[in-house]
Each structure stands twice: as structure tokens, then as C-alpha cells.
Design an enzyme around this catalytic site. Structure first.
Site, PDB file in Angstrom:
ATOM      1  N   HIS A 100      -1.199   6.741   3.695  1.00 50.10           N
ATOM      2  CA  HIS A 100      -0.935   5.486   4.407  1.00 50.10           C
ATOM      3  C   HIS A 100      -1.793   5.488   5.672  1.00 50.10           C
ATOM      4  O   HIS A 100      -2.106   6.547   6.213  1.00 50.10           O
ATOM      5  CB  HIS A 100       0.516   5.374   4.870  1.00 50.10           C
ATOM      6  N   ASP A 103      -0.365   7.496   8.497  1.00 46.76           N
ATOM      7  CA  ASP A 103      -0.387   8.957   8.325  1.00 46.76           C
ATOM      8  C   ASP A 103      -1.594   9.581   9.004  1.00 46.76           C
ATOM      9  O   ASP A 103      -1.545  10.737   9.420  1.00 46.76           O
ATOM     10  CB  ASP A 103      -0.483   9.342   6.838  1.00 46.76           C
ATOM     11  N   GLU A 231       4.556  -0.111  -6.418  1.00 47.91           N
ATOM     12  CA  GLU A 231       5.440   1.025  -6.694  1.00 47.91           C
ATOM     13  C   GLU A 231       6.899   0.573  -6.640  1.00 47.91           C
ATOM     14  O   GLU A 231       7.410   0.253  -5.574  1.00 47.91           O
ATOM     15  CB  GLU A 231       5.203   2.133  -5.674  1.00 47.91           C
TER      16      GLU A 231
END
Length: 436
Positions: A100, A103, A231
């Protein structure tokens, strides 16, 4: 050059099933040929940046247990984290990674600063990829952690949040394309509701549909060749998420005209939370033509939340990879370890050991699945079970050649009185156990 974080650990090698070395593969040999393809090319392993290098080891009752030298919100720390991450990928022999935006970059004061920080770290990642040969499986945007997203991103009642989220996704797609990413993922952790008392369902679904169409339009505009993936997850952090499971997401894609543009990244733990088995979600995605990639982990079956543990159940993995292989295998997707250490596993080598065990488990599952396919252990009984549908009249009935009245007339004339046949479930379960 070594960062020193993993000490003098050497590159993890395959030593075979008899090895007792915890820092060696017992079953995963990347060069083993399975169904005519290298094992590495079948499994396409990826390391999740967030769980491996960002998660601090906390839980709702206690804070950080991991002590990492990069746990600071600065570009210097972000680059140190990248150094350790790419060293880890190479020690493990993982061909891919996923991230991400939040991150990998420090959090800025505003969107412009976030974008500058992301662009800076993408420059650094590009060099790391060139040096290591490690590739990006997929990138994504974190649209759930910052408090601005507490009521959702695309589904937020504030159009400014929608705009901020859309702009963020645009920069993350740009970053993914620049790094040669093979997919771009959207996960709607806050796209849902806590209570219907303050939620306009139709409005929020329409917002989400427009948001995803914007993503697809931009993909084509810039010539991004990767796959857009959603997802599914039923809940957590939101009480009810709009991307609940494979069936729900497919219905959403059909409604907004996206079923031919978007595929699914299916996670084992999310399937369990939705009340399904992992193989159910994989088989259904294949049946609907929307299978794309998997997030590999496992949930604690006694807990009611997403525990994101490393996989260790070979029969489960065998059935999962059976459906992956039966559907033609991965195209742009792969096996991303969306799994994290337990908060007491504080040693650097624990991170290696967790991934080694997961990779070995997946390798065993893949080999068992491949053997079942070669032997037609499950496909032959399945063909026999549905053989009647290959007959001419059955095909005509299925393809619209008979009306309901004509079918009734046939049943009366032929005195059709079908007798049940055994489903042979126990036999098939025993067959699977022979392979694992």
C-alpha cells in the site's frame, strides 16, 4: 549490501524433505517442474510489505511488541525499511512483493506532500528492483487507516473525501505502472456501514460503482497493462462491507458494467469470515470468469476475526491450488502472503521461518493438486456424475430447444421416473487424502 537486520543469515535454499534446518525449504524447490512449468512460475510468491515490515505487533489490548529500527515516520526510515525489505525478498527468493502507499512512504501534511513522498520512494524502489530482480506483483492505496476515511473512501458522505481517495488511487496506479506492477488491487475496508440508521445504501453503491469505473477508465487512458483486482471481505473493520464475497462482488460488477474489466483477489481468511471455504470462493470465481489472484494466509477457526496467520494446512492448500490449476493457473496474479507474525514472535528470523513454512505448505499443496489433475482423480468422477447432460436431448433442453410444456410432454410420454445415485462424497474425500 547487508543491512545487518538478519545477521549473517544466508540465502534460503532447498534441502529436501529430510532436512531439519528451520532456515531451509523442505518442499519448495523453485526449479522443480510441475505440469510442465517451474514451481516458482506456478506459485508466483509475493511478500506483503504491510504485515512484514509495517505491523508493530499490537492488538486491541496491547501496543507494539516489535522493535524495528525503521519505525519512524521519515523518508530516511522509509528507505531503511526498503533496504531491509529487499534484503528479505532476496534471502527468501521471493520473486514478487506487494504494498500500500502508506506502507512505503511517510505520511505527509496533505495530498501533495503524500504524492511527493510516494514518488521519492518509488524512485528508490525502482533502483532496488533493478539491483535485485524482484518485481512488483501489485500495488494499492490505503484508503482505510487515516481518520479521514472513517466513513469510507468512495462511499463517504463527503464528496471531498471521495475526491481525495480518487486522487490517491490515481497516484498509486501511476506508481504501480512505473514499477512494472502486474496488477492493481482495491480493497474496501471502510466501504460499508456500521448502521443503516445513517446509511443510504443505493447512493453509496452508486458512488462505489462510479469510483471503480474511474479507475478502469484511467487504466485504459494511460495504457496500464495490468489487471484491476477487487479483494472481497465481509466485515472488519466495517460491520458490513459491500465487497462481501465473490458472489456479491460479481453482482456489483455486473450492475456497473465492469464484469469484463475487473477480476478478484481472493483471500483464504476472508473466505472463512464470509462463511465459505477457500476452495468455494476460488471455484466460484473460476466459474464466473473473474479469478485473478490470491492472498494466502489462514484464520484461527475458533476466533471470529481475521487472524492472518501463515498457512499450514496442506489439504486446504491442495484443494485451493487444484482450483487454481483447473482454471488455467495464474495469469497476472500470484500467491501473496497476506500473513503476519504472532506478536510474541519478535526475532528477525521468525519472519523468515513464517514465510518458509508457508511456502513449503503451498508447494506441497501444489504438487498434490497437480498429481490429482494428472490422474484425473477428481475430474473423472465429476465427468461421470454429469455424463447424462452430454446426451442430445439433455443438451437441447439446456440450450433452449424445448419449452416447459414440451419437457412436460416428454416426461409423461417416456414415463420419466429418475432414481437417485450416490454422490460418493466419502470416497472422494478419501481420494483427496491419498494425495496429501
Amino acid at each position: 549490501m547487508s543491512t545487518g537486520f538478519f545477521g549473517d543469515t544466508a540465502k534460503i535454499k532447498y534441502e529436501g524433505p529430510e532436512s531439519t534446518n528451520p532456515l531451509a525449504f523442505r518442499h519448495y524447490n523453485p526449479d522443480d517442474v510441475v505440469l510442465g512449468k517451474r514451481m516458482e512460475d506456478h506459485l508466483r510468491f509475493a511478500v506483503a510489505y504491510w504485515h512484514s515490515f509495517v505491523w508493530p505487533g499490537g492488538d486491541p489490548f496491547g501496543g507494539q511488541t516489535f522493535e524495528r529500527p525503521w519505525f519512524k515516520d521519515s523518508m530516511e526510515a522509509a528507505k531503511l525499511k526498503a533496504d531491509v525489505a529487499f534484503e528479505f525478498f532476496q534471502l527468501l527468493g521471493a520473486p514478487f512483493y506487494c504494498f500500500h502507499d502508506a506502507d512505503v512512504r511517510p505520511e505527509g501534511r496533505n495530498f501533495a506532500e503524500n504524492t511527493r513522498n510516494l514518488n521519492d520512494i518509488v524512485d528508490y524502489f525502482a533502483k532496488k528492483q533493478d539491483e535485485s530482480g524482484v518485481k512488483l506483483l501489485w500495488g494499492t492505496a490505503n484508503l482505510f487507516s487515516n481518520r479521514r476515511f472513517m466513513a469510507g473512501a468512495a462511499t463517504n458522505p463527503d464528496p471531498d473525501v471521495f475526491a481525495f481517495a480518487a486522487a490517491t488511487v490515481k497516484t498509486c496506479i501511476d506508481a504501480t505502472q512505473r514499477l512494472g506492477g502486474e496488477n492493481y488491487v482495491l480493497w474496501g475496508g471502510r466501504e460499508g456501514y456500521e448502521t443503516l440508521l445513517n446509511t443510504d445504501l443505493k447512493r453509496e453503491l452508486d458512488q462505489l460503482g462510479r469510483f471503480l469505473n474511474l479507475v478502469v477508465e484511467y487504466k485504459h487512458k494511460i495504457g496500464f497493462k495490468g489487471t484491476i483486482l477487487i479483494e472481497p471481505k465481509p466485515q472488519e473493520p466495517t460491520k458490513h462491507q459491500y465487497d462481501y464475497d465473490v458472489a456479491t462482488v460479481y453482482g456489483f460488477l455486473k450492475k456497473y458494467g465492469l464484469e469484463n474489466e475487473v477480476k478478484l483477489n481472493i483471500e483464504q481468511g476472508h473466505a472463512i469470515l464470509a462463511g465459505h471455504s477457500f476452495e468455494h470462493e476460488l471455484a466460484l470465481a473460476n466459474a464466473l470468469g473473474v479469478f485473478g489472484s490470491i492472498d494466502m494466509n489462514r484464520n484461527d477457526y475458533q476466533s471470529g476475526w481475521d487472524t492472518d496467520q501463515f498457512p499450514n494446512n496442506v489439504p486446504e492448500m491442495a484443494l485451493a491450488y487444484y482450483h487454481v490449476l483447473a482454471g488455467g493457473g495464474f495469469k497476472t496474479g500470484g500467491t501473496n502472503f497476506d500473513a503476519k507474525l504472532r506478536r510474541q514472535s519478535i526475532d528477525p528470523e521468525d519472519l523468515l521461518i513464517g514465510h518458509i513454512g508457508g511456502m513449503d505448505c503451498c508447494a506441497r499443496g501444489l504438487k498434490a493438486a497437480a498429481k490429482m489433475i494428472e490422474d484425473k482423480a477428481l475430474s473423472a468422477p465429476l465427468e461421470e456424475r454429469y455424463a447424462g447432460w452430454n446426451e442430445l436431448e439433455a443438451q437441447k433442453m439446456l440450450q433452449g430447444g424445448f419449452s416447459l410444456e414440451e419437457i412436460e410432454a416428454r416426461v409423461l410420454k417416456a414415463d420419466v421416473n429418475p432414481q437417485p445415485k450416490s454422490g460418493r462424497q466419502e470416497l472422494l474425500e478419501n481420494v483427496v487424502n491419498r494425495y496429501v
